[in-house]
Every structure is written in structure tokens, then in C-alpha cells.
Design an enzyme around this catalytic site. Structure first.
Site, mmCIF file in Angstrom:
data_model
loop_
_atom_site.group_PDB
_atom_site.id
_atom_site.type_symbol
_atom_site.label_atom_id
_atom_site.label_comp_id
_atom_site.label_asym_id
_atom_site.label_seq_id
_atom_site.Cartn_x
_atom_site.Cartn_y
_atom_site.Cartn_z
ATOM 1 N N GLU A 68 0.731 -1.324 0.098
ATOM 2 C CA GLU A 68 0.034 0.027 -0.010
ATOM 3 C C GLU A 68 0.977 1.332 0.031
ATOM 4 O OE1 GLU A 68 -4.109 -0.333 1.239
ATOM 5 O OE2 GLU A 68 -3.287 -1.290 3.181
ATOM 6 N N GLU A 93 -5.250 -9.290 2.312
ATOM 7 C CA GLU A 93 -6.008 -9.016 3.477
ATOM 8 C C GLU A 93 -7.147 -9.725 3.534
ATOM 9 O OE1 GLU A 93 -3.454 -5.504 3.192
ATOM 10 O OE2 GLU A 93 -4.228 -6.922 2.007
#
Length: 272
Positions: free
Chosen positions: A126, A146
Site C-alpha cells: 500500500e 488481507e
């Protein structure tokens, strides 16, 4: 390395800031300390006119960053672990720490180069999505796992990834959670270069020095305008471009650059 060593290392040279995620024993996972120090480092970088470019890398040869520490950071944020250190308390009490550490909702108009020395996963990826130029080691991998843990990426990937790679590539990465190897990441447009590990950081320094030698106002306005025009109409984008042109053309550097070229000498940019 001992537990007393800092989670983030910094070095400045030739107008370039080198930040090294320094938890190799934990695959450079983002601890509360690392998040706080990254947040502060990016803030200081933005405010220091002497620093033109940032290189972000990881310690060791296994991982750039494996994401948020599953034993420290994630349990803290879900309430499964009570705060114990000053870093824990700061993460909970200052909601902007996690945003700034991942360059989310934080305006930074200076370039960041990612020197990706290994696995780049979850929160690590990210943060990479917020960088501008990316150089990956040939053994690097890229993933957002995730969903496999009943979580979601919440540091910008749901917005940034589909803007940077084809939609179907982004959705497979997000929904399935499997990783891409370095060559596949390059084909998808996630990285600029795939190199042997020992060449990654030298290439990052080479590119950083080239950028640092350019007109700083021009570099800043280029990044600012590209980011601000994303998702806007052509007319809105052109208006932002016109504003950037006016700001750049009014600088003394804009006069110095062409003059130095004609005089066959190195330009002396002042950032104004």
C-alpha cells in the site's frame, strides 16, 4: 540487530533522503514505532527545502515490508491488544499517524522512489502504491492478502491500485489475495525496473540524483498536477496544468534553466 535498534533508519546525501525500514527479523513489518517514525519522516521531508527526493527501502534481502505487524499493530487497531508503549498510544490517539505513514490523505509533492528489496505485501505494498518510481529486486513479490484474513487493505489500495493497473488485475489481487512475482508486476505496470538485488539501491540513487538535479519547483508542480488531475475531466485537468505553468514560469529557475543550457553549463537552481 537488537530490539533497541530504531525501526526506521534515515540518511541524507546530495539532496536525497534515504529511509530504510529496519525490522529485518520481522520482515520489516510495520510496528507502531515504525508507523510513527515514518509519519514524522515524511512530514519532515515535505517541509525541508534542501531535500528534493526520497528513496524508501527495506533492510536485509528477504522483504521490503510484509505489512502491518500481525502481533503488534493489527491487534492494537482492532482492540485485541491494549496499548503498552508510547508508540502504541500515539497510534491510537493520533488518527493521522497511520495515514501519513502510508502517504494517504497527505499531500507530498516531492518524488518518492521505492527500492523494493524483497517481499512487498499488504501495508508494504500500500505504501509502495503511493510512490512514484519503483525498482524491484528479481526475487520480490507483490500482494494484498488481507481478504484471506477477513480484513481489507485500508491504506489506499482500494482506490490507488485500480488506477495504476488494469481493473481485472487489481480485482484479482484484491479479491483472491495471491501475490505477483516481480516480472508479472512489471508487466502489469506496478514497477519500472526488475534488477538483481545488488543493483536495486544503486539504480534508485542514480534516478534520485537525476531528479534532485532538476528544477525543484518544476518537479513539485509536475507531481502535484498529475495527482490533482487524476479522475477529473480534461478541461479541469488542463486548468490545473495552466496554473502549474504560471507558477513555474514565474520562477527564476525557469529563466536559469534555458540560460544554462545555452551557455553550456550546469544550472544553479534555487527552488524559486
Amino acid at each position: 540487530m537488537t530490539d533497541q535498534e530504531p525501526a526506521l533508519l534515515s540518511e541524507t546525501r546530495d539532496g536525497v533522503l534515504l529511509l530504510t525500514l529496519n525490522r529485518p527479523q520481522a520482515r520489516n513489518a510495520i510496528s507502531p514505532e515504525m508507523a510513527c517514525k515514518l509519519s514524522d519522516a515524511f512530514t519532515a521531508f515535505a517541509e525541508d527545502s534542501a531535500l528534493r527526493v526520497c528513496i524508501l527501502t527495506g533492510a536485509g534481502d528477504r522483504a521490503f515490508c510484509s505489512g502491518g505487524d500481525l502481533a503488534l499493530t493489527l491487534p492494537l487497531m482492532t482492540g485485541a491488544r491494549k496499548p503498552e508503549t508510547r508508540w502504541d498510544h500515539r497510534v491510537l490517539e493520533d488518527p493521522e499517524v497511520m495515514n501519513r505513514s502510508a502517504l494517504r490523505n497527505f499531500q507530498l509533492n516531492k518524488p518518492i522512489i521505492a527500492a523494493i528489496n524483497g517481499a512487498c505485501l499488504a501495508g508494504g505494498m500500500e505504501t509502495v502504491l503511493a510512490t512514484d518510481i519503483r525498482i524491484a529486486a528479481s526475487h520480490a513479490t507483490f500482494g494484498l492478502p488481507e481478504a484471506k484474513r477477513a480484513l481489507i487493505p485500508f491504506a489506499g489500495s482500494l482506490v490507488r491500485l485500480p488506477r495504476q493497473v488494469p481493473y481485472c488485475v487489481a480485482m484479482e489481487m484484491l479479491l483472491v489475495g495471491d501475490s505477483l512475482d516481480a516480472d508479472s508486476a512489471r508487466l502489469a505496470g506496478l514497477v519500472n525496473y526488475v534488477l538483481p538485488l545488488e543493483e536495486v539501491l544503486p539504480r534508485a540513487w542514480e534516478i534520485a540524483r537525476k531528479i534532485a538535479a532538476n528544477g525543484p519547483v518544476a518537479v513539485s508542480e509536475i507531481k502535484k498536477t498529475v495527482l490533482a488531475s487524476s479522475g477529473r475531466t480534461l478541461e479541469e485537468g488542463f486548468a490545473l496544468e495552466d496554473q502549474a505553468k504560471q507558477r513555474v514560469m514565474a520562477t527564476s529557475d525557469a529563466r536559469e534553466g534555458p540560460r544554462a543550457f545555452m551557455e553550456k553549463r550546469r544550472p544553479a537552481y534555487e527552488g524559486m
